[in-house]
Design a protein around this motif. Structure first.
Motif, PDB file in Angstrom:
ATOM      1  N   LEU A 146      59.300 -10.869  47.508  1.00 47.22           N
ATOM      2  CA  LEU A 146      60.231  -9.902  46.934  1.00 47.22           C
ATOM      3  C   LEU A 146      61.505  -9.844  47.770  1.00 47.22           C
ATOM      4  O   LEU A 146      61.451  -9.803  49.001  1.00 47.22           O
ATOM      5  N   ASN A 147      62.642  -9.831  47.100  1.00 48.94           N
ATOM      6  CA  ASN A 147      63.924  -9.673  47.769  1.00 48.94           C
ATOM      7  C   ASN A 147      64.034  -8.239  48.290  1.00 48.94           C
ATOM      8  O   ASN A 147      63.974  -7.285  47.507  1.00 48.94           O
ATOM      9  N   SER A 207      63.169  -7.021  40.598  1.00 48.17           N
ATOM     10  CA  SER A 207      62.267  -8.141  40.874  1.00 48.17           C
ATOM     11  C   SER A 207      61.453  -8.509  39.643  1.00 48.17           C
ATOM     12  O   SER A 207      61.201  -9.698  39.383  1.00 48.17           O
ATOM     13  N   GLU A 265      63.300 -10.648  37.031  1.00 50.71           N
ATOM     14  CA  GLU A 265      63.616 -12.040  37.345  1.00 50.71           C
ATOM     15  C   GLU A 265      62.938 -13.055  36.427  1.00 50.71           C
ATOM     16  O   GLU A 265      63.573 -14.030  36.020  1.00 50.71           O
ATOM     17  N   ARG A 324      62.433  -0.087  46.755  1.00 48.78           N
ATOM     18  CA  ARG A 324      62.499  -1.440  47.283  1.00 48.78           C
ATOM     19  C   ARG A 324      61.170  -1.784  47.962  1.00 48.78           C
ATOM     20  O   ARG A 324      60.352  -0.910  48.201  1.00 48.78           O
ATOM     21  N   ARG A 350      54.271  -9.455  38.255  1.00 49.69           N
ATOM     22  CA  ARG A 350      55.429 -10.313  37.986  1.00 49.69           C
ATOM     23  C   ARG A 350      54.977 -11.717  37.600  1.00 49.69           C
ATOM     24  O   ARG A 350      55.506 -12.321  36.657  1.00 49.69           O
TER      25      ARG A 350
END
Length: 249
Positions: A83-84, A92, A95, A129, A145
């Motif tokens: 994860l960024n 996320s 994406e 985050r 995800r």
């Protein structure tokens, strides 16, 4: 650099059926994670084949392998690295829609909010985050995800090793339920024999890049053929008895 080449994986063959879990056990450095990265084309292989529906993935160019990226995915030992840290959880999860042109892109936020429900992700987490959620929550988010892509096969590289013991069983149950619901296949890489016995249909034992023994999980545990397998099982049972830790439930 002039250093001696190291052969991480050598003379190894295994088959993973649809909807099955193959557990891969081995000590640190034996090559099991390298194998997972070769299968997913994250690192190159000098020889051999990875056959998926009869297609050798190792022979494909980067352009040719792209359609298989959705079908073959990987969950890493350190899920937070997937994860960024500067993006919200919602960003996320967006994406896959942006990178793979998934259906529902026009209303992807609504699709995401519906999709995350079976993974136990609370909607309020979407605005946070990665640094603001727990390790267990991150693993759920990363799995959710990945499953947006509707993969057919996932490499699980030590998926619970970085989690608290109290959370490990929850994540493994989530993986089991996901498999039952979708029919996805797993290559489960771990050094935890109890976990592998509980979660795998078949198991393989690796050492120094080679597969020493494999077979149906209960057969390998109850009737191990290779001396190394027998010693691993004996040592693990003795360690568990000394620590008083019960088997994986």
């Amino acid at each position: 650099m002039g250093g001696k080449a190291h052969q991480a994986v050598d003379d190894l063959s295994l088959v993973i059926g649809a909807g099955q879990t193959y557990g891969l056990m081995g000590e640190s450095g034996c090559g099991k994670s390298t194998l997972g990265r070769i299968i997913t084309r994250l690192i190159p292989a000098s020889s051999g084949e990875v056959l998926y529906d009869g297609v050798n993935l190792l022979s494909l160019s980067n352009r040719q392998v792209k359609p298989y990226r959705k079908k073959i995915q990987m969950l890493f030992q350190h899920p937070d690295t997937s994860l960024n840290p500067h993006m919200t959880i919602l960003d996320s999860l967006r994406e896959p829609f942006l990178l793979h042109a998934l259906q529902g892109k026009e209303n992807m936020d609504d699709v995401i909010r519906t999709h995350i429900q079976p993974y136990g992700i609370q909607p309020e987490l979407l605005e946070r985050r990665a640094s603001q959620v727990s390790g267990g929550q991150i693993q759920r988010i990363v799995l959710a995800r990945v499953m947006l892509l509707q993969p057919e096969f996932i490499v699980l590289d030590e998926p619970t090793s970085m989690l608290d013991v109290s959370v490990q069983a929850q994540v493994m149950e989530l993986l089991r339920q996901t498999q039952l619901r979708t029919g996805v296949s797993y290559l489960l890489i771990s050094h935890d024999l109890d976990l592998l016995r509980h979660a795998s249909d078949h198991i393989g034992i690796m050492r120094a890049g080679k597969l020493l023994e494999q077979g149906e999980t209960e057969r390998v545990f109850c009737q191990p053929e290779h001396p190394y397998t027998r010693e691993l099982i004996r040592q693990f049972a003795a360690m568990r008895d000394r620590s008083g830790i019960p088997g994986f439930q």
